[in-house]
Motif scaffolding. Structure first.
Motif, mmCIF file in Angstrom:
data_model
loop_
_atom_site.group_PDB
_atom_site.id
_atom_site.type_symbol
_atom_site.label_atom_id
_atom_site.label_comp_id
_atom_site.label_asym_id
_atom_site.label_seq_id
_atom_site.Cartn_x
_atom_site.Cartn_y
_atom_site.Cartn_z
ATOM 1 N N LEU A 1 -2.460 2.268 -3.876
ATOM 2 C CA LEU A 1 -3.996 2.125 -4.077
ATOM 3 C C LEU A 1 -4.215 2.797 -5.647
ATOM 4 C CD1 LEU A 1 -6.835 2.361 -3.373
ATOM 5 C CD2 LEU A 1 -6.401 4.652 -2.413
ATOM 6 N N VAL B 1 0.925 -1.137 -0.043
ATOM 7 C CA VAL B 1 -0.015 -0.095 -0.083
ATOM 8 C C VAL B 1 0.792 1.374 0.046
ATOM 9 C CG1 VAL B 1 -1.736 1.376 1.320
ATOM 10 C CG2 VAL B 1 -2.017 -1.174 1.137
ATOM 11 N N THR C 1 -0.187 -5.220 3.542
ATOM 12 C CA THR C 1 -0.084 -4.252 4.317
ATOM 13 C C THR C 1 0.437 -4.630 5.799
ATOM 14 O OG1 THR C 1 -1.598 -2.697 5.687
ATOM 15 C CG2 THR C 1 -2.429 -4.835 5.057
ATOM 16 N N ASP D 1 1.443 5.320 -4.730
ATOM 17 C CA ASP D 1 1.043 4.313 -3.578
ATOM 18 C C ASP D 1 0.349 3.390 -4.356
ATOM 19 O OD1 ASP D 1 -1.644 5.177 -3.800
ATOM 20 O OD2 ASP D 1 -1.562 6.285 -2.326
ATOM 21 N N ILE E 1 -3.475 -7.063 -1.816
ATOM 22 C CA ILE E 1 -2.769 -5.893 -1.255
ATOM 23 C C ILE E 1 -1.856 -6.427 0.031
ATOM 24 C CG2 ILE E 1 -3.200 -3.633 0.106
ATOM 25 C CD1 ILE E 1 -3.826 -3.563 -2.738
ATOM 26 N N ALA F 1 -8.372 0.136 -1.408
ATOM 27 C CA ALA F 1 -8.044 -0.711 -2.367
ATOM 28 C C ALA F 1 -9.033 -1.844 -2.809
ATOM 29 C CB ALA F 1 -6.636 -1.205 -1.996
ATOM 30 N N TYR G 1 -6.555 2.306 3.913
ATOM 31 C CA TYR G 1 -6.204 1.804 2.661
ATOM 32 C C TYR G 1 -6.680 0.819 2.097
ATOM 33 C CZ TYR G 1 -3.288 5.718 3.555
ATOM 34 O OH TYR G 1 -2.712 7.479 3.778
#
Length: 236
Positions: A66, A58, A86, A64, A84, A97, A93
């Motif tokens: 996203l 992310v 994280t 980034d 994603i 996403a 986020y």
């Protein structure tokens, strides 16, 4: 005839994370076709290599994860599935996403077995995130945005769904599995699977994660007003 190796693009600005994930994936017979250190590189790598799956951090410099996810899923032929990465669970986020089209998320402290399993799960077409977890994400950030579910009009796209399909979508948004939906509606599980496939096709959604988000964002299900989900003893 064996299937070709699953092809992955790995996007993360931390060298140690990329090298560790690369070793794990290769040990599972998964090919890492490109690596990226920021969103721009990720978008370029995906367009060059046409991978099956993208592992996307992310927080990266320049662009980034996203924004990179949005660009990949709106401008790439074949639209690879995006997972994603994280550090924190239930990150805002992550919700953004998922709304942008990602098929799930993984914490960076995932075990090697979980990482390989997740990538294989995504390749099979399934969503990586359980609907009940997605529901909690949607509820949390819908509340933060000030929506109470009462003022959101049903999106016109839902008009394409039959009454039964809307009913199935609503139960999916509550976190019920296909088996639980079948039990609730007294249907065969195969019939529920057919309804789910038609819902995804009509609403042009990739998977159940997006279906849950759509149910909340269109007002089909209201935050705090859906029935509580109580797993049955036979189907935990």
């Amino acid at each position: 005839m064996t299937e070709p190796p699953l092809r992955v693009v790995l996007a993360d600005d931390q060298t140690l994370v990329r090298s560790g994930f690369r070793m794990i994936l290769r040990s599972g017979g998964i090919e890492v076709v490109a690596e990226a250190t920021d969103g721009f590189e990720a978008v370029d790598a995906v367009r060059r290599t046409r991978p099956d799956v993208v592992l996307m951090d992310v927080r990266m410099p320049e662009m980034d994860g996203l924004e990179a996810t949005r660009r990949i899923l709106t401008g790439t032929p074949g639209e690879p599935r995006v997972i994603i990465l994280t550090t924190f669970d239930l990150d805002q986020y992550v919700y953004a996403a998922l709304s942008a089209g990602a098929s799930g998320f993984l914490l960076k402290d995932v075990t090697p077995e979980q990482l390989i399993s997740a990538v294989l799960t995504i390749r099979s077409g399934d969503a990586l995130l359980a609907p009940a977890v997605t529901r909690r994400l949607v509820e949390r950030f819908t509340r933060q945005d000030g929506h109470d579910g009462q003022t959101i009009a049903i999106h016109r796209d839902l008009a394409s769904l039959t009454p039964r399909e809307r009913e199935v979508l609503g139960l999916m948004a509550q976190g019920l599995s296909n088996v639980e939906v079948a039990n609730r509606l007294h249907l065969a599980e195969t019939t529920v699977k057919t309804h789910v496939s038609r819902i995804l096709a009509k609403l042009q959604l990739r998977d159940r994660v997006q279906a849950v988000i759509a149910a909340y964002e269109t007002g089909l299900v209201s935050v705090g007003r859906q029935e509580p989900v109580v797993p049955s003893a036979e189907h935990p």
